[in-house]
Design a protein around this motif. Structure first.
Motif, short mmCIF file in Angstrom:
data_model
loop_
_atom_site.label_atom_id
_atom_site.label_comp_id
_atom_site.label_asym_id
_atom_site.label_seq_id
_atom_site.Cartn_x
_atom_site.Cartn_y
_atom_site.Cartn_z
N TYR A 328 0.86 -1.18 0.00
CA TYR A 328 0.00 0.00 0.00
C TYR A 328 0.90 1.23 0.00
O TYR A 328 1.71 1.43 0.92
N LEU A 329 0.74 2.05 -1.04
CA LEU A 329 1.59 3.22 -1.22
C LEU A 329 0.75 4.48 -1.07
O LEU A 329 -0.22 4.68 -1.82
N GLN A 330 1.09 5.30 -0.09
CA GLN A 330 0.41 6.57 0.14
C GLN A 330 1.09 7.65 -0.70
O GLN A 330 2.23 8.03 -0.45
N LEU A 331 0.40 8.11 -1.73
CA LEU A 331 0.97 9.14 -2.59
C LEU A 331 0.92 10.48 -1.89
O LEU A 331 0.00 10.78 -1.12
N GLN A 332 1.89 11.28 -2.18
CA GLN A 332 2.01 12.60 -1.57
C GLN A 332 2.13 13.63 -2.67
O GLN A 332 3.23 14.04 -3.07
N PRO A 333 0.98 14.08 -3.24
CA PRO A 333 1.02 15.02 -4.35
C PRO A 333 1.55 16.38 -3.90
O PRO A 333 1.34 16.81 -2.75
N GLU A 357 9.54 3.83 -8.83
CA GLU A 357 9.07 5.20 -8.87
C GLU A 357 7.61 5.22 -9.33
O GLU A 357 7.17 4.31 -10.05
N VAL A 358 6.88 6.26 -8.91
CA VAL A 358 5.47 6.42 -9.25
C VAL A 358 5.30 7.74 -10.00
O VAL A 358 5.83 8.77 -9.56
N TYR A 359 4.56 7.70 -11.13
CA TYR A 359 4.31 8.88 -11.94
C TYR A 359 2.81 9.11 -12.04
O TYR A 359 2.03 8.16 -12.21
N TYR A 360 2.43 10.38 -11.92
CA TYR A 360 1.03 10.77 -12.03
C TYR A 360 0.93 11.92 -13.02
O TYR A 360 1.54 12.98 -12.83
N THR A 366 6.10 11.57 -5.08
CA THR A 366 6.66 10.84 -3.94
C THR A 366 5.57 10.00 -3.27
O THR A 366 4.37 10.28 -3.42
N TYR A 367 6.00 9.01 -2.54
CA TYR A 367 5.05 8.12 -1.88
C TYR A 367 5.68 7.61 -0.59
O TYR A 367 6.89 7.70 -0.38
N GLN A 368 4.83 7.07 0.25
CA GLN A 368 5.25 6.47 1.51
C GLN A 368 4.51 5.15 1.66
O GLN A 368 3.29 5.09 1.51
N GLU A 369 5.25 4.10 1.95
CA GLU A 369 4.64 2.79 2.08
C GLU A 369 3.94 2.66 3.42
O GLU A 369 4.48 3.00 4.47
N LEU A 370 2.70 2.15 3.38
CA LEU A 370 1.89 1.96 4.57
C LEU A 370 1.89 0.50 4.97
O LEU A 370 2.11 -0.39 4.15
N ALA A 371 1.59 0.29 6.24
CA ALA A 371 1.44 -1.08 6.72
C ALA A 371 0.15 -1.66 6.17
O ALA A 371 -0.87 -0.97 6.05
N ALA A 372 0.17 -2.92 5.84
CA ALA A 372 -1.01 -3.57 5.29
C ALA A 372 -2.10 -3.61 6.36
O ALA A 372 -1.83 -3.89 7.53
N PRO A 373 -3.36 -3.33 6.01
CA PRO A 373 -4.44 -3.36 7.02
C PRO A 373 -4.70 -4.77 7.51
O PRO A 373 -4.47 -5.75 6.80
#
Length: 432
Positions: A328-333, A357-360, A366-373
């Motif tokens: 799970y990747l939390q995008l940070q626009p 890398e992530v492109y929008y 940039t992104y931050q990985e989250l812990a799986a729910p």
């Protein structure tokens, strides 16, 4: 000659029948008159050739072959390869055909090849880089010294120039690695000739057929950005040039790796690049029919890095989170966005070294990985029953028979006699 001697045949006619000149026929007639029919036999028949090698050299060569280059059918060296190593290591220069006859007579070599069904050959391409064949060969390249592997081979159809890399499997990164090495050395080829494995080509899905889309694999997308056309072979014989190169490597390369005592993929690739492939191309490569080189320009390292990567689209949720391969990747626009994206997608790019890398909308984000729910579980209240978590789909409790929900609406509300307080009775009587 007997008919000439009896006068039944003239010497001129005998020359025509023997398909010899008149002067040579006269020599034979003279020898026949002097010696007889034995004079027609060549004087060197049954004797050793004047160009034969000394017996001492022959015994020495056969001793070296039996000691160093012999063994089982899979281990022994062929006459051509043995002649090369005799010249390089032992200083004995000998023609491979002479060595073949000696080995056949001593039982050190046998003709194993059998004729196969004849297939019409396709004509070679005329230009270097017009068509390059690509395929992987699974074999026990390192024998018992290391793991089994796959040798990715590329061979030019016009010149037989070859390039190879060894790895574990025939994966996308293995195919991309050998193609990138070819591009860095020669340039971008026009066409690749491969088989129908899912690494290179795949069939269109029903949805793609309805939309009229051309199905692409990750490797196909890389080739499309390089303007390389991929052709799928319907049989191994169709790309027979690279298949024959597999056979050459399985005979020569394995024995050379054994003599070098190479036991890892890294050492094998270093030996391939520095020693084996230059010698192989110098020996087996040929000139193209036409001198024009059909390779495209060599892209820069930055351009190659932007091409040789895995690209996957992922849908963005309203809280700017995407899910990719269980992560799970939390995008940070950048900047403050009031609303989340609606039906938008992000492009996830991965490289062989593990970088992601992530492109929008064409811009890197940039992104931050989250812990799986945690998985969905319904827990019972600790105050009532401190038991283990229960599933959400538990059976609800059934109300009893005298529960108000089960009473008929037509029955009076006060089904039982209720004693009213004295104050209430007095107030009711006063009002009446």
């Amino acid at each position: 000659m007997g008919r000439v001697g009896s006068g039944d045949l003239k010497l001129n006619d005998a020359a025509v029948m023997l398909e010899l000149s008149y002067r040579q026929t006269k020599r034979l007639w003279r020898r026949y008159r002097q010696v007889g029919s034995k004079g027609l036999k060549h004087g060197n028949a049954g004797r050793a050739s004047n160009r034969s090698k000394p017996q001492k050299l022959r015994r020495r060569v056969l001793h070296l072959i039996g000691k160093k280059y012999s063994g089982s059918e899979d281990e022994r060296f062929g006459p051509t390869l043995a002649a090369e190593h005799l010249a390089a290591e032992d200083g004995i220069v000998l023609d491979h055909e002479t060595l073949r006859l000696w080995m056949l007579q001593e039982g050190l070599w046998s003709r194993q090849r059998k004729r196969k069904k004849h297939c019409q050959r396709r004509e070679r391409k005329s230009h270097f880089g017009e068509l390059v064949q690509l395929d992987g060969s699974f074999h026990d390249w390192l024998e018992n010294r290391g793991p089994r592997g796959c040798l990715m081979d590329m061979v030019d159809d016009a010149t037989n120039h070859a390039l190879a890399r060894m790895g574990k499997e025939e994966t996308i990164w293995a195919a991309a690695g050998v193609l990138r090495a070819w591009i860095e050395k020669y340039g971008v080829p026009q066409t690749l000739y491969t088989d129908w494995k899912n690494v290179y080509k795949r069939k269109a899905t029903p949805a793609e057929q309805l939309r009229g889309e051309v199905p692409l694999t990750q490797f196909g997308r890389m080739c499309q950005r390089l303007n390389i056309r991929i052709m799928g072979a319907s049989s191994p014989q169709a790309k027979g040039r690279v298949e024959r190169i597999h056979g050459v490597h399985q005979d020569r390369l394995i024995k050379k790796l054994r003599r070098k005592k190479i036991a890892s993929y890294e050492a094998a690739n270093e030996y391939l690049e520095n020693e084996y492939l230059p010698e192989h191309n110098r020996r087996f490569a040929r000139k193209a029919t036409k001198a024009a080189n059909y390779h495209g320009r060599k892209p820069t390292a930055r351009e190659l890095r932007a091409i040789f990567r895995l690209e996957t689209e992922r849908r963005i949720s309203n809280d700017w989170v995407i899910r990719h391969e269980g992560r799970y990747l939390q995008l940070q626009p950048a900047g403050q966005r009031r609303y989340g994206p609606t039906q938008s997608k992000a492009l996830v790019c991965e490289w062989e070294d593990g970088v992601m890398e992530v492109y929008y909308r064409g811009q890197r984000i940039t992104y931050q990985e989250l812990a799986a729910p945690l998985p969905r579980k319904c827990e019972v209240d600790d105050r009532t029953k401190p038991s283990a978590p229960l599933s959400c789909f538990f059976k609800p409790r059934k109300p009893s028979q005298d529960h108000p929900w089960r009473q008929d609406y037509r029955k009076p509300t006060w089904s039982k006699k209720v004693e009213m307080p004295l104050q209430m009775v007095a107030s009711v009587e006063g009002s009446l």
